[in-house]
Enzyme design. Structure first.
Site, PDB file in Angstrom:
ATOM      1  N   GLU A 128     -15.240  15.949 -41.701  1.00 52.57           N
ATOM      2  CA  GLU A 128     -14.112  16.536 -40.973  1.00 52.57           C
ATOM      3  C   GLU A 128     -14.513  17.002 -39.581  1.00 52.57           C
ATOM      4  O   GLU A 128     -13.727  16.870 -38.625  1.00 52.57           O
ATOM      5  CB  GLU A 128     -13.529  17.698 -41.776  1.00 52.57           C
ATOM      6  CG  GLU A 128     -12.747  17.248 -42.993  1.00 52.57           C
ATOM      7  CD  GLU A 128     -12.248  18.393 -43.844  1.00 52.57           C
ATOM      8  OE1 GLU A 128     -11.388  18.146 -44.701  1.00 52.57           O
ATOM      9  OE2 GLU A 128     -12.733  19.537 -43.666  1.00 52.57           O
ATOM     10  N   HIS A 161      -4.717  18.695 -44.655  1.00 51.20           N
ATOM     11  CA  HIS A 161      -5.007  19.485 -45.851  1.00 51.20           C
ATOM     12  C   HIS A 161      -3.785  19.574 -46.761  1.00 51.20           C
ATOM     13  O   HIS A 161      -3.927  19.835 -47.959  1.00 51.20           O
ATOM     14  CB  HIS A 161      -5.511  20.890 -45.466  1.00 51.20           C
ATOM     15  CG  HIS A 161      -6.955  20.915 -45.101  1.00 51.20           C
ATOM     16  ND1 HIS A 161      -7.420  20.530 -43.864  1.00 51.20           N
ATOM     17  CD2 HIS A 161      -8.055  21.252 -45.826  1.00 51.20           C
ATOM     18  CE1 HIS A 161      -8.743  20.642 -43.844  1.00 51.20           C
ATOM     19  NE2 HIS A 161      -9.150  21.074 -45.019  1.00 51.20           N
TER      20      HIS A 161
END
Length: 208
Positions: A128, A161
């Site tokens: 990420e 997310h």
């Protein structure tokens, strides 16, 4: 390798890693696929970054490694504090539950396969950071100011997310970006992100 080419390759690897577990027929096989893909992809994008010759402006004069590492460690605890503040604000402003479905799912998966903790605490954060900080900011800042590129990449970080806590993940995305920009080293934000995830998972498992 240009900044754009590096960024596109990194994002493509992330997309493959993100969606590929859905191709596996059982939860068990999907968990193993996630572990392998995330750890393998994290290693690959790290290697890709080391071999890339392109540098962003704020990477040209990085802080000393000792300073960068210290900021990374301090960032773990600052990120936890920021997380709690963001949750309180979300609860007060939007009535959002302080519980993260994303975190609950992760803890459930870890209980099914303990090695999944490696994907969550190591592979995922590293991947990420290279995607949402290095790749996206690198591509976006060619067209828009750095501060705007930071906000856009952080919003995308929150959207991916996919559990409704937009303020929480956007705030964390901006914070990790600031660590990266301040030190000129992506490894600073990686240390903070890996440390924060590990601490959250550890506390979550203890409370089970």
């Amino acid at each position: 390798m240009t900044t754009r080419k590096y960024g596109l390759w990194t994002i493509l690897i992330y997309a493959i890693c993100y969606f590929s577990p859905a191709l596996f027929p059982t939860v068990s096989s999907a968990l193993w696929a996630t572990i392998v893909f995330y750890l393998g992809s994290a290693f690959f994008v790290s290697w890709l970054y080391r071999t890339s010759q392109s540098k962003l402006d704020f990477e040209m004069q990085p802080k000393a490694w000792k300073t960068s590492i210290l900021w990374g460690i301090l960032g773990i605890f600052l990120a936890i504090i920021l997380q709690n503040i963001a949750i309180l604000l979300e609860t007060a402003l939007f009535g959002e539950s302080g519980n993260s479905q994303n975190t609950a799912n992760i803890l459930s998966f870890i209980q099914s396969n303990l090695l999944f903790v490696l994907a969550v605490s190591v592979g995922g954060p590293i991947l990420e950071e290279f995607v949402f900080r290095r790749a996206l900011i690198g591509i976006l800042q060619e067209k828009i100011p750095l501060w705007f590129a930071t906000i856009v990449s952080s919003l995308l970080f929150a959207v991916m997310h996919d559990d409704g806590h937009i303020l929480l993940y956007t705030s964390l995305g901006i914070f990790f970006s600031l660590l990266y920009i301040k030190t000129g080293r992506i490894w600073t934000s990686i240390i903070s992100h890996v440390g924060m995830n590990s601490l959250v998972v550890f506390i979550g498992l203890l409370s089970k």
